[in-house]
Design a protein around this motif. Structure first.
Motif, short mmCIF file in Angstrom:
data_model
loop_
_atom_site.label_atom_id
_atom_site.label_comp_id
_atom_site.label_asym_id
_atom_site.label_seq_id
_atom_site.Cartn_x
_atom_site.Cartn_y
_atom_site.Cartn_z
N CYS A 379 0.85 -1.20 0.00
CA CYS A 379 0.00 0.00 0.00
C CYS A 379 0.89 1.25 0.00
O CYS A 379 1.85 1.34 0.76
N ILE A 380 0.57 2.21 -0.87
CA ILE A 380 1.36 3.45 -0.91
C ILE A 380 0.64 4.59 -0.17
O ILE A 380 1.01 5.74 -0.28
N ARG A 381 -0.44 4.26 0.51
CA ARG A 381 -1.20 5.22 1.35
C ARG A 381 -1.65 6.44 0.55
O ARG A 381 -1.56 7.57 0.99
N CYS A 382 -2.16 6.19 -0.63
CA CYS A 382 -2.62 7.29 -1.48
C CYS A 382 -3.99 7.80 -1.04
O CYS A 382 -4.39 8.91 -1.39
N GLY A 383 -4.75 6.97 -0.32
CA GLY A 383 -6.07 7.39 0.19
C GLY A 383 -7.21 7.25 -0.81
O GLY A 383 -8.36 7.54 -0.48
N SER A 384 -6.93 6.76 -2.02
CA SER A 384 -8.00 6.64 -3.02
C SER A 384 -9.12 5.72 -2.54
O SER A 384 -10.30 5.98 -2.77
N CYS A 385 -8.74 4.65 -1.85
CA CYS A 385 -9.77 3.69 -1.42
C CYS A 385 -10.71 4.32 -0.40
O CYS A 385 -11.90 4.00 -0.36
N HIS A 396 -7.79 0.57 3.37
CA HIS A 396 -6.36 0.22 3.42
C HIS A 396 -5.98 -0.27 4.81
O HIS A 396 -5.18 -1.20 4.97
N CYS A 428 -7.49 1.04 -6.59
CA CYS A 428 -6.19 0.92 -5.91
C CYS A 428 -5.02 0.85 -6.91
O CYS A 428 -4.95 -0.09 -7.71
N PRO A 429 -4.08 1.80 -6.87
CA PRO A 429 -2.95 1.75 -7.81
C PRO A 429 -1.96 0.63 -7.48
O PRO A 429 -1.12 0.29 -8.31
N ALA A 430 -2.07 0.09 -6.27
CA ALA A 430 -1.17 -1.00 -5.88
C ALA A 430 -1.84 -2.37 -6.05
O ALA A 430 -1.32 -3.39 -5.58
N ARG A 432 -4.24 -3.83 -4.69
CA ARG A 432 -4.51 -4.58 -3.46
C ARG A 432 -5.86 -5.29 -3.58
O ARG A 432 -6.86 -4.66 -3.94
N MET A 434 -8.47 -5.99 -1.87
CA MET A 434 -9.09 -5.62 -0.60
C MET A 434 -10.27 -6.50 -0.25
O MET A 434 -10.48 -6.85 0.91
S1 SF4 Z 1 -5.96 2.76 -2.74
FE1 SF4 Z 1 -4.52 1.08 -2.45
S2 SF4 Z 1 -2.52 2.05 -2.29
FE2 SF4 Z 1 -4.05 3.67 -2.01
S3 SF4 Z 1 -4.34 3.76 0.25
FE3 SF4 Z 1 -5.86 2.35 -0.54
S4 SF4 Z 1 -4.92 0.33 -0.36
FE4 SF4 Z 1 -3.26 1.83 -0.20
#
Ligand code: SF4
Ligand code: SF4
Length: 451
Positions: A379-385, A396, A428-430, A432, A434
């Motif tokens: 997770c890059i903690r982008c906050g999109s989710c 996340h 999610c750009p990574a 994940r 979820m």
């Molecule tokens: S969208 Fe993906 S990468 Fe971004 S915070 Fe959520 S889990 Fe992490």
């Protein structure tokens, strides 16, 4: 967790009507919306699973070797939250044994070999064509007809129509949103059977005593909205067209979009005076009460890039998916992904051995490389989710907690509010996964609670 609910405390922007929190815009790929509903040749073997609904498994009421007639009850509810099963055609009970199920497990099922005669039980005594009986009697008929939510959740309908006295219902929502990509079965049902849907809606209003009802349809189905508006709407019923947004068809999100009411954490739509019923379920209720016909078939969509015969089909419950595929022209090549339902909330299937159940809204088939493959990274903690989660959760954080096995903290972060819509994974750009994390987390919580 106050921090988790912060989004719900924001004032609604009065210029943005009909909006729930979060959500995403997947390509809707509704290529089969012009395909009228058609029938299929019957299968040589039907697999009637005793667990095709939420609640206790059904109890078999027939024995191996019995001859059964179409519409005959073959299993009774195993509890209040359970349901009856009926024979979709005449034939012989060949076995009651563990059989393939869409979940991938073997689940006990009644196996019927049809005799090709389609000889039916006389339903005259069960039918109430003039609606002369009482709403309580209609509710019993709906229970005895084995009707469950056909939007995919398969929750027994009579339970939804039985709110406790301290939870009065003022509105029924006919859910024709069908926000999952590819699926068009509800769309076609609204175009082809509006009166059956409205008949069921009237029954639901009478049973719970609601004076208002809304038929909710997304703006990508303008023809359905027009047909419903021109139909003979019962008093108190309006048709509302909503902007396209996934997962608007989920009950809590739909209620929020229509009324601004928020179903509380751990609560149900009846907590805010609303009952939501899928349009297919309403049509099934109408058939059960007016014609005495129990639920033995449903409409499902076959779609995706692989099927030779994409379209909408009326299929007997218990029909093996392999038969559905074969009857609709087979596949163009080997399937890399088979999905029971829509691509966002549906279940991945290991094969086509399992049967159509009451909750089967569609079957999608994709070849290699035709669906995004998740290559999960950190997770890059982008906050999109967080910004797309319609349940105001921290996806996340939930994912990381499951990954690091911090299961005892999941409840504090309201994991049970997750509707498994997949919006977080979609953005999610990574990559994940979820939903898989969250399903695992919910299962671990149940295990911790000893259930
Ligand atoms: S969208 Fe993906 S990468 Fe971004 S915070 Fe959520 S889990 Fe992490
Ligand atoms: S799957 Fe759950 S956590 Fe993810 S966006 Fe949907 S409701 Fe939120």
């Amino acid at each position: 967790m106050e921090v988790l609910r912060v989004h719900q405390k924001q004032e609604r922007d009065p210029t943005v009507a009909n909006r729930f929190r979060g959500g995403v815009h997947p390509d809707d790929s509704k290529h089969t919306s012009k395909q009228a509903i058609s029938g299929l040749q019957p299968a040589e073997r039907l697999i009637l699973s005793l667990s095709q609904h939420i609640g206790a498994p059904s109890r078999p009421e027939v024995s191996v070797g019995d001859r059964v007639l179409k519409y005959q009850p073959i299993a009774s509810p195993g509890g209040f939250v359970s349901m009856a099963l009926h024979a979709p055609t005449s034939g012989t009970v060949k076995a009651i044994e563990p059989a393939p199920h869409p979940s991938g497990r073997l689940v006990t099922a009644i196996i019927i070999e049809p005799d090709g005669l389609d000889e039916a039980l006389d339903l005259t005594d069960k039918a109430d064509p003039g609606l002369a009986r009482s709403p309580e009697n209609w509710k019993e008929t709906i229970r005895d007809s084995g009707i469950v939510g056909m939007g995919g959740a398969a929750f027994p309908t009579h339970v939804k129509l039985s709110p406790p006295e301290d939870k009065p219902i003022d509105m029924i929502v006919a859910n024709g949103v069908e926000c999952e990509p590819y699926l068009t079965a509800d769309h076609r049902l609204m175009l082809e059977s509006p009166d059956e849907i409205l008949g069921g809606l009237f029954l639901a209003m009478e049973i719970v005593g609601a004076k208002k009802a809304v038929v909710a349809i997304e703006a990508n189905k303008p023809d359905a909205a027009e047909v419903m508006r021109k139909a003979d709407l019962p008093e108190g019923v309006t048709v509302k067209v909503l902007p396209v947004m996934y997962p608007q068809g989920a009950e809590k999100q739909l209620i929020q979009a229509l009324t601004g009411r928020e179903v509380p954490t751990g609560g149900l739509p009846m907590d805010v005076g609303v009952v939501v019923q899928n349009v297919g379920t309403l049509a099934a209720m109408n058939q059960a009460v007016k014609e005495g016909r129990p639920m033995v078939e449903r409409v499902m969509t076959i779609s995706g890039p692989l099927p030779n015969g994409p379209g909408n089909y009326r299929v007997s419950i218990g029909t093996p998916l392999s038969h559905v595929v074969e009857q609709t022209g087979g596949l163009k090549g080997p399937a890399a992904r088979l999905i029971n339902g829509g691509p966002m909330m549906g279940q991945a299937l290991a094969g086509l051995d399992s049967p159509v159940t009451k909750g089967t809204s569609g079957l999608l088939a994709f070849g290699p490389g035709e669906l995004r493959t998740l290559r999960q990274r950190a997770c890059i903690r982008c906050g999109s989710c967080i910004s797309v989660c319609p349940a105001s959760l921290l996806p996340h954080t939930l994912g990381s907690m499951v990954e690091f096995q911090l299961f005892d903290q999941l409840r504090e972060f309201n994991i049970t509010d997750c509707i498994e819509c997949g919006s977080c994974a979609f953005v999610c750009p990574a990559d994940r996964n979820m939903v898989q994390f969250i399903r695992q987390g919910k299962a671990e919580l149940l295990a911790l609670a000893g259930k």
